[in-house]
Structure formats: C-alpha cells, structure tokens
Design an enzyme around this catalytic site. Structure first.
Site, PDB file in Angstrom:
ATOM      1  N   GLN A 168     -14.056  90.386  15.364  1.00 10.67           N
ATOM      2  CA  GLN A 168     -15.145  89.733  16.079  1.00 10.67           C
ATOM      3  C   GLN A 168     -15.700  90.736  17.093  1.00 10.67           C
ATOM      4  O   GLN A 168     -14.939  91.489  17.699  1.00 10.67           O
ATOM      5  CB  GLN A 168     -14.656  88.470  16.790  1.00 10.67           C
ATOM      6  CG  GLN A 168     -14.056  87.419  15.879  1.00 10.67           C
ATOM      7  CD  GLN A 168     -15.087  86.727  14.993  1.00 10.67           C
ATOM      8  OE1 GLN A 168     -16.267  87.019  15.062  1.00 10.67           O
ATOM      9  NE2 GLN A 168     -14.629  85.812  14.152  1.00 10.67           N
ATOM     10  N   ASP A 240     -12.993  81.458   7.783  1.00 15.93           N
ATOM     11  CA  ASP A 240     -13.891  82.330   8.535  1.00 15.93           C
ATOM     12  C   ASP A 240     -14.369  83.437   7.605  1.00 15.93           C
ATOM     13  O   ASP A 240     -13.953  84.595   7.722  1.00 15.93           O
ATOM     14  CB  ASP A 240     -13.158  82.911   9.757  1.00 15.93           C
ATOM     15  CG  ASP A 240     -14.087  83.691  10.680  1.00 15.93           C
ATOM     16  OD1 ASP A 240     -15.311  83.682  10.442  1.00 15.93           O
ATOM     17  OD2 ASP A 240     -13.593  84.312  11.630  1.00 15.93           O
ATOM     18  N   CYS A 266     -20.668  83.004  10.135  1.00 13.96           N
ATOM     19  CA  CYS A 266     -21.515  83.958  10.856  1.00 13.96           C
ATOM     20  C   CYS A 266     -22.904  84.046  10.223  1.00 13.96           C
ATOM     21  O   CYS A 266     -23.673  84.961  10.529  1.00 13.96           O
ATOM     22  CB  CYS A 266     -20.860  85.335  10.910  1.00 13.96           C
ATOM     23  SG  CYS A 266     -20.524  86.060   9.293  1.00 13.96           S
TER      24      CYS A 266
END
Length: 309
Positions: A168, A240, A266
C-alpha cells in the site's frame, strides 16, 4: 502549502491535492457507485512511501503531463521525508538507457527496483550506487548493491520485502484499512485472505493466505480461484486484488456458503463489475462502502466494502 509547485507540469497527479475543491472533485469519480455508508478517509501529503520514477537520456524524474519528457525534481510534496532526503542523490546517478525505478521505503532503509530494456548496468552506475544511501538496488533482477535484506512490518509482524513487491502506498492508509478489516472480521471462525500479498491482513486475522507470491499458499487466483469446495471451511473471506479485480473469484464465491466478504478494491470500475456479480440474484448484499484516498492527487480510489448473505 497553497499549491503544488509541480502541478500541471509533472504528470504524476491529475488533481491538485492542495486546491480547496480537491475533495469535491475527487468524490465525483464515485458518482456511479452505490451510496457510501461512511465518509471518505483522506490521507495527508508527505506520506507516500513508494514511487515509480522514469529515466531516459541521463534524466531521472516523473514524466511531464501528456509527454515522454522527464521532469527532474529534487523533492515531491506527496513523498515521505525519507524518499525526499535521498532523491537528489538518486537523480544524479549516471542513468544509462531508459526504464523505470521503483523507490520503496522499507523498515530498515530504501530499496531501488530498476526495470529497463537495457539488460545491463554500467560499472560507473554500480560505483555511483555504492555511495547512495540505499540498502538494496537491483537492475532487471540483478543485484547492483545490497547491504542488508529489506524488511516490512505489518502490525508488528516483520517479513522480507521482495524487490518490486506490492505495498500500500502509505502507512497511515494501510493501518486504517487493516483496522477496518480486523473490526469487520470480528466473530468469524476461519478467514481466507485472498490476494494476500505479504500478509497485511493475514497475520492480524490469523487467516489462510492465497497469492502468487509473498505470504501464504502460492496460487494464481485469476487462473485458479479458490473453489466452492475449498471455501466450505471458511465463514469469512478478505479480498484485496490488483486493479483487474476478482471476477473469477467472485463467480466461485456466489456458489459458496461464505457468510461475509470483506472486499478492498483499488479500482472503482472493476469493483462495480464484481459488485454486480456478488449481488446478482441476491447472493450477497452490500452492507458497507467507504472510500479511502490513499492515492493522493490521482484518479484512483481505494474502496473498503462488506458483503453479507
């Protein structure tokens, strides 16, 4: 800061994050998604711990907006102090050929991961890197310099950092998302962490991790998603995925009895596609949706969501 000195010249940002209407403009990008259940989390500048730079014709920096010209800069208001401190010396290295350089702040120093169509680095480059304050530099996978093994910690658990591995971009937003995931997973008996990377969520949740590299079971979830049969042992799944989303995995999940899916995306576009798969025929219901602005100045959002049966 009243204005980013490079905005409109450097092509790194699509929005001037110092502008008074920055939040308003960026939130408009989410207008086609379902209603948000929580207000956006806004990450502060000077916090980005990794950045992709370009080099060509001896110049090192960011691409100019709508151009292949490179803007040379000694600092950037998005980047954390550690990168800004070493950026001038990295910029002055004898860059031969063209390519990209991912600069990452690890727990114990800075890592440079260089990718280039030029297969070899020069002796001059190797000698110059030796004098720069970085703990590792690699060129197309070949080590140019290494003084120690770079490591990264997730909530107190330390792992080795493979060159170029995903992280991240900021620690504050990473910690914020992890805390959201931990809270959302409370009460779950067994958790699967899909696209787990280096274990940002896995260690905190004591979850089974699945991914191509890094922590957990080595499995390409695009080609071989965790199947309905394998999912029977889990009552909670955390996902994720990269920007491509998790379409194949979602198609397996809707056939399963998994009670809760915690999905961190994302890319709002692929999230919208996967949301439609998960909620088709009432398989799952979206119960929480919160945006996190960890890609400051860009058009990208991180989305935290919860789906329940």
């Amino acid at each position: 800061m009243k204005k980013c000195p490079f905005f409109g010249i450097c092509g790194g940002c699509k929005f001037d994050f110092t502008a008074p209407d920055y939040h308003e403009k960026k939130l408009k990008l989410l207008s086609e998604l379902p209603a948000l259940t929580k207000e956006a989390f806004w990450t502060e500048p000077f916090s980005r711990r990794r950045a992709d730079f370009a080099f060509s014709d001896g110049k090192f920096g960011f691409f100019q907006a709508h151009s292949k010209n490179i803007i040379v800069l000694d600092s950037c208001p998005l980047l954390c102090p550690q990168i800004n401190a070493v950026l001038p010396s990295i910029s002055r290295l004898p860059w031969n050929g063209t390519g990209s350089c991912l600069v990452t702040v690890c727990d114990n120093g800075i890592d440079l991961t260089i990718t280039s169509p030029t297969p070899y680095f020069s002796t001059e480059f190797k000698n110059a890197v030796a004098k720069v304050d970085v703990i590792r530099a690699s060129w197309n996978g070949k080590i140019v310099k290494q003084t120690t093994t770079p490591v990264i910690s997730f909530a107190g658990h330390t792992v080795e950092y493979p060159a170029g591995a995903f992280l991240q971009p900021t620690v504050p937003s990473e910690d914020y998302i992890r805390n959201l995931v931990i809270e959302a997973a409370k009460g779950s008996k067994k958790v699967a962490d899909l696209f787990c990377g280096l274990g940002n969520f896995s260690f905190a949740l004591k979850a089974d991790g699945f991914d191509i590299c890094g922590y957990g079971v080595k499995r390409d979830l695009f080609k071989k998603p965790v199947t309905e049969g394998m999912l029977k042992q889990y009552d909670c799944v955390v996902m994720d995925p990269p920007r491509a989303g998790a379409m194949s995995q979602c198609k397996e999940l809707i056939k399963s009895d998994v009670k809760k899916i915690i999905y961190i995306s994302c890319n709002p576009e692929t999230f919208k596609r996967d949301l439609e798969i998960l909620t088709k025929k009432g398989s799952y219901k979206l119960t929480e949706l919160q945006p996190i602005d960890q890609f400051i100045g860009s058009t990208h959002w991180e989305l935290f969501s919860i789906f329940t049966k």
